[in-house]
Design a protein around this motif. Structure first.
Motif, short mmCIF file in Angstrom:
data_model
loop_
_atom_site.label_atom_id
_atom_site.label_comp_id
_atom_site.label_asym_id
_atom_site.label_seq_id
_atom_site.Cartn_x
_atom_site.Cartn_y
_atom_site.Cartn_z
N GLY A 82 33.98 -83.63 47.36
CA GLY A 82 32.62 -83.72 47.85
C GLY A 82 32.17 -82.41 48.47
O GLY A 82 32.69 -82.00 49.50
N SER A 95 33.37 -82.27 56.77
CA SER A 95 31.94 -82.31 56.47
C SER A 95 31.11 -82.34 57.74
O SER A 95 31.60 -82.60 58.84
CB SER A 95 31.62 -83.54 55.62
OG SER A 95 31.95 -84.73 56.30
N THR A 146 36.55 -83.35 51.35
CA THR A 146 35.12 -83.45 51.65
C THR A 146 34.71 -82.27 52.53
O THR A 146 35.16 -82.16 53.67
CB THR A 146 34.80 -84.76 52.38
OG1 THR A 146 35.37 -85.85 51.65
CG2 THR A 146 33.30 -84.95 52.47
N ILE A 180 28.55 -81.65 48.64
CA ILE A 180 27.10 -81.75 48.67
C ILE A 180 26.51 -81.06 49.89
O ILE A 180 27.15 -80.89 50.92
CB ILE A 180 26.64 -83.21 48.59
CG1 ILE A 180 27.04 -83.98 49.85
CG2 ILE A 180 27.19 -83.89 47.36
CD1 ILE A 180 26.46 -85.38 49.91
N SER A 218 31.23 -81.43 52.58
CA SER A 218 29.78 -81.58 52.47
C SER A 218 29.06 -81.25 53.77
O SER A 218 29.65 -81.24 54.84
CB SER A 218 29.44 -83.00 52.04
OG SER A 218 30.07 -83.35 50.83
N TYR A 219 27.75 -80.97 53.64
CA TYR A 219 26.87 -80.74 54.77
C TYR A 219 27.38 -79.61 55.68
O TYR A 219 27.55 -79.77 56.88
CB TYR A 219 26.68 -82.01 55.59
CG TYR A 219 25.98 -83.12 54.84
CD1 TYR A 219 24.59 -83.18 54.78
CD2 TYR A 219 26.72 -84.10 54.16
CE1 TYR A 219 23.96 -84.20 54.09
CE2 TYR A 219 26.08 -85.11 53.47
CZ TYR A 219 24.70 -85.16 53.43
OH TYR A 219 24.08 -86.16 52.74
N ASN A 235 25.42 -77.84 50.53
CA ASN A 235 25.88 -76.53 50.94
C ASN A 235 24.99 -75.49 50.26
O ASN A 235 23.89 -75.81 49.80
CB ASN A 235 27.36 -76.34 50.57
CG ASN A 235 28.30 -76.97 51.57
OD1 ASN A 235 28.45 -76.48 52.68
ND2 ASN A 235 28.94 -78.08 51.19
#
Length: 1003
Positions: free
Chosen positions: A318, A272, A294, A320, A296-297, A322
């Motif tokens: 995870g 991430s 993960t 988140i 994410s980001y 994107n």
């Protein structure tokens, strides 16, 4: 002897119950070394990085006494045979001081396990003497504020199995590639390597795989936030035994996600907060042992691979923040092990898949901030282990399921910012463990039923269509810390005494319920010792509640849009924590008390739209944290505060509609964060404040309706007003040419942006911890499309220039056609001459164009018909000639747009174009006419000296130059000449009267 030692070894290690009865004293020199080591530091009760430490911990070194055997000291481990110290665990001990190379710590030659993590050795270097601990198997110096380059001697620690060197903020350990390579080569038993927050920037992107692929023993590798950079190879790591890999927070990494299909044993993977883009590789579906993933980001796009959702052991996913799109594959198998699924802040669309009901073990589901549509699936309410469900900020519609009996463990439910309708199911308000319920910003209707979820701490039902009374049961929710019922249709009377029963209440919002009234008993002093935010706007209050000094923690108070009269009570200014105070739209009178200077923490102050008088206290310019000061539409007089400083945080200053005079303070240029400045409708007398051009964030500059004067000189800096989108200096006494040099530099006006709204982010301590800021939208009164209008929210794409009702002269510069984002342009009621620039036809977003009451000549450019967005056009009272262009928007304008231009013809005017007028005279002819100056000037002279003299002067011009259109009026047959002279006399009289009117307007 050898047999005896072998027997003793077997006896001690294979029969521990017997060996424990043997006492081995530690060596005196090691005991002394430990005591000296302890004494070289102070012990702080709050250790470094304390969130890694157990709050209930006891200091180990408190047991270190000279008369007690050191092998029995807390944190010290001795070898059971030799008595040497082989283990030292002082993690989270609160040691504070310099770790010197001559420290007695380095006398412990037999040490195998050393833990000094989470202490404060600020300013200490990682010494080469650590390389002398040749027996070390475990070394943990994480978060101990060591700095400097890792010495090459660390590669001597060949027996290392675990190395933790996680860095600390501002104190990063630095690795050379050669040092790390030698360590990995020599420490052949290394299983755990934690290098997070150390500096690996010297590593080449493709050397990462070469370094770590040599280690067959590594199980855990943490390279998070190590400043890795460059484009990684797709086949990055193939460590055969790796189980945990963390490369997160390396935001200089580039390229696509690496292929990891060779790491079949991988259990935990975190990539991430990097810069990875592209799609999620299909090879990830080969990671069959994966339990946590993960990603994410990042900037990942494409859809979520269905094979990712069928990994047999995956418990956490995870993704988140994107750019993932498409629907969620309807692929969740009933045998899945998912416990947490976090997909928020993407572009995922479609309906929530029905197979979500197969997630029988799911504890946490977050699909917020996407574009999901369709009805909210009732099957989600059957997930019996669900603790958190967040579907907020989507487009889900329809009613909520009536039965919520399956959510017996639910503590957090967020369905806010959707299109949900219908009523709130009573069963939803009776869930036994519910802590957070947010249904705000939907279309819910009906009454609020009784609430028996007594554990509730957060309840937000704002911005719906709820009606009826507030249920009494709300006031029995003893744990409630946030209650937001604002912006509904609630009615009835709320006794504030009931609200005061909620002693844990931190946030209360009842604003914007027009039929709701709040009953305050004047004899009662209400006390809310924890209350931070109170919103009672638009509730028809007539007086201030009597809070006295019982709001010690108050941060936000909104009593706007009520009917409160009288003066502002002093106790408001003396609340220590007050950050945001909104008393706008009331009937307040009197001065601003100087006690407001005590409210040093104010961030937001609005007293707008009241009847307050007096002067503005100078101390308001000195409030260090003040970001918004809105005092518009009062009766303040005197001068503006003049002592603004470079420490100022001011972003909005709105003093519109008062009686302020004097100069604009130059100290305003020190407010480098200023975005909105409105000093309009006062009696300020000054030149144009060119010193404001250094404010690079200024978006709105509104100085209209004052007594400003003089010529606007050229800018003093290279990039003046780069962010400006509203420039209104209308109805002043500015003169000289239009500020062409500024037009060239209005960068924000040249670039079209997406629709957003100008806003300031004001801190208000939002209680849920998700957003500690709220938005304040600047409002402004502007003249556009022929009318004054108030914009409560200013769109970023609302770009206007209003220079009307001044004394500007000269031509309209062509450069104005490069301000492509402009939607409103008003240059009316000036003394502008020349022709209308064709370049204005490039302003395709222009909605309002007013060039009326000037002295513009020539034809209306045909290019103006390209203005497809034009709704309002006013070219009246100029000297325009020729045929009015036809087509597109021009077919929608009426006579008013062109009146007062006597030589215009064609629709919508009743005057039709003749053979000579149909094609407008050429530019050369107009140059010729202007050269001899027939028209306005001689007629104006004639009006002053007598009508006949004026005609005589005009006729003399005719004899000299014989412009063609004058020949048509005065030439021809004698009989027709009389009629034409008569017609000319009427027209000339009209022109003369018109000229007189314009001269009066401009004087």
């Amino acid at each position: 002897m050898v047999w005896f030692l072998l027997f003793l070894h077997l006896f001690l290690f294979h029969f521990p119950s017997f060996s424990s009865s043997f006492n081995f004293s530690c060596h005196h020199y090691e005991s002394s070394a430990l005591l000296h080591f302890k004494s070289s530091f102070t012990i702080n009760s709050e250790p470094a990085y304390s969130y890694f430490c157990d709050e209930s911990r006891l200091l180990k070194t408190a047991t270190w006494k000279n008369e007690i055997d050191c092998c029995s000291w807390d944190g010290v481990t001795c070898d059971t045979i030799s008595g040497h110290v082989i283990g030292l665990n002082l993690g989270c001990e609160g040691l504070q001081g310099i770790l010197n190379p001559n420290s007695t710590l380095f006398h412990l030659a037999y040490i195998q396990k050393l833990n000094l993590a989470n202490n404060d050795f600020s300013g200490s270097y990682f010494h080469s003497k650590f390389g002398g601990f040749l027996s070390l198997t475990h070394l943990d110096l994480s978060h101990s504020y060591l700095k400097g380059e890792i010495p090459t001697q660390i590669s001597h620690l060949c027996k290392l199995q675990s190395l933790h060197l996680s860095g600390s903020y501002q104190y990063n350990l630095v690795w050379k590639e050669s040092t790390l390579k030698r360590l990995v080569q020599n420490a052949t038993n290394l299983r755990e390597l934690f290098l997070d927050d150390t500096d690996l920037s010297s590593l080449r992107p493709n050397s990462i795989a070469l370094l770590f692929n040599q280690s067959s023993s590594l199980v855990t590798l943490n390279l998070a936030e190590t400043r890795l950079s460059g484009k990684l190879k797709r086949s990055l790591l193939c460590l055969p035994g790796i189980q945990e890999l963390d490369m997160s927070f390396n935001d200089e990494l580039q390229g696509q996600l690496p292929e990891l299909s060779c790491n079949t044993s991988l259990r935990i993977l975190d990539l991430s907060n990097c810069q990875f883009h592209g799609e999620i590789p299909m090879s990830f579906s080969n990671l069959t042992h994966l339990t946590s993933l993960t990603l994410s980001y990042n900037y990942l796009n494409g859809s979520i691979p269905s094979s990712l959702l069928t990994l047999p052991r995956l418990t956490y996913l995870g993704l988140i923040y994107n750019e993932l799109s498409g629907p969620i594959p309807n692929a969740f198998e009933i045998s899945n092990n998912f416990q947490e699924l976090v997909l928020s802040n993407n572009k995922i669309e479609g309906e929530l898949p029905t197979s979500l009901s197969n997630l029988r073990h799911l504890i946490y589901l977050d699909v917020s901030y996407n574009s999901f549509s369709g009805q909210f699936p009732s099957s989600l309410f059957n997930l019996t282990h669900l603790v958190t469900l967040d579907c907020s900020h989507n487009k889900l519609d329809g009613p909520l399921p009536n039965k919520t009996t399956g959510l017996q463990k639910l503590t957090n439910l967020r369905l806010n910012d959707n299109l949900l309708n219908g009523t709130i199911p009573p069963s939803l308000l009776s869930l036994p463990f519910l802590l957070v319920l947010d249904l705000s910003n939907n279309q819910l209707t009906g009454n609020i039923s009784a609430i028996s979820s007594y554990s509730l701490e957060f309840l937000s039902l704002s911005n719906n269509r709820l009606q009826g009374n507030i249920p009494e049961s709300i006031f029995n929710l003893a744990n409630l810390s946030r209650l937001d019922l604002s912006s509904n249709n609630l009615s009835g009377v709320v006794n504030f005494q009931n609200i005061s029963n909620l002693q844990h209440l931190k946030f209360l919002q009842l604003s914007d319920n027009s039929q709701l009234s709040v009953n305050f008993e004047s004899s009662v002093n209400y006390s809310f010792f924890d209350l931070m935010e109170l919103g009672l706007s638009s509730l028809s209050l007539t007086e201030f509640p009597n809070f006295s000094e019982k709001l010690p923690m108050l941060v936000y108070l909104d009593l706007s849009n009520n009917k409160i009269s009288g003066s502002v009570p002093n106790w408001l200014h003396e609340v220590d924590f007050l950050r945001r105070l909104d008393l706008s739209y009331n009937l307040l009178t009197g001065d601003i008390s100087l006690s407001i200077c005590n409210a040093s923490g104010l961030v937001f102050l609005s007293l707008a739209y009241n009847q307050m008088t007096g002067t503005i206290p100078q101390c308001l310019a000195n409030l260090s944290y003040l970001e918004v000061l809105d005092l518009q539409m009062n009766k303040f007089h005197g001068t503006l505060p003049s002592n603004f400083s470079k420490e100022s945080e001011l972003e909005t200053l709105n003093l519109y509609g008062n009686q302020l005079e004097g100069h604009i303070p130059k100290s305003l240029s020190l407010c480098k964060g200023l975005m909105f400045l409105n000093l309009g409708n006062n009696i300020i007398e000054d030149n144009f404040p060119h010193w404001l051009e250094t404010l690079h964030y200024l978006k709105v500059l509104l100085l209209r309706d004052n007594k400003l004067h003089g010529i606007i000189v050229n800018p003093k800096i290279k990039h003046p007003f780069p962010d400006l989108t509203i420039f209104d200096i209308s109805n002043n006494n500015f003169s000289g040419p239009l500020p062409k040099s500024y037009f060239k530099k209005f960068e924000a006006m040249m670039n079209v942006t997406e629709l957003e709204y100008m806003r300031n982010r004001i801190w208000n301590g939002d209680g849920d911890g998700r957003n500690p800021y709220s938005s304040y939208y600047d409002s402004v009164i502007v003249a556009t499309k022929g009318n004054k209008m108030k914009l409560v929210k200013i769109p970023n794409n609302f770009v206007i220039i209003d220079l009307s009702r001044n004394k500007f002269e000269g031509e309209i510069p062509k450069i104005i056609g490069e301000l492509h984002a402009i939607i409103g342009l008003n240059l009316s009621h000036n003394r502008l001459t020349g022709h209308i620039p064709k370049s204005i036809g490039n302003l395709t977003y222009l909605e309002s164009l007013d060039l009326s009451s000037n002295m513009l000549t020539d034809v209306i450019p045909l290019e103006l018909t390209n203005l497809n967005s034009l709704e309002v056009l006013d070219l009246s009272n100029n000297r325009l000639v020729g045929e009015i262009p036809q087509g597109k928007q021009f077919n929608t304008f009426t006579n008013d747009s062109y009146e007062g231009n006597l030589d215009l013809c064609g629709l919508p005017l009743s005057k039709m174009c003749g053979p000579e007028q149909h094609s407008a005279p050429s530019a050369n002819n107009f140059c010729s006419e202007e050269k001899f100056e027939f028209g306005w000037k001689p007629v104006a002279i004639g009006y002053g000296c007598g009508f006949v003299i004026g005609i005589g002067i005009g006729y003399y011009m005719f004899l000299i130059g014989k412009p063609r259109w004058l020949v048509m009026i005065f030439g021809g047959q004698p009989k027709r000449r009389v009629k034409r002279r008569t017609r000319m006399t009427r027209n000339q009289s009209s022109i003369t009267n018109q000229n007189q009117n314009q001269m009066v307007q401009m004087s």
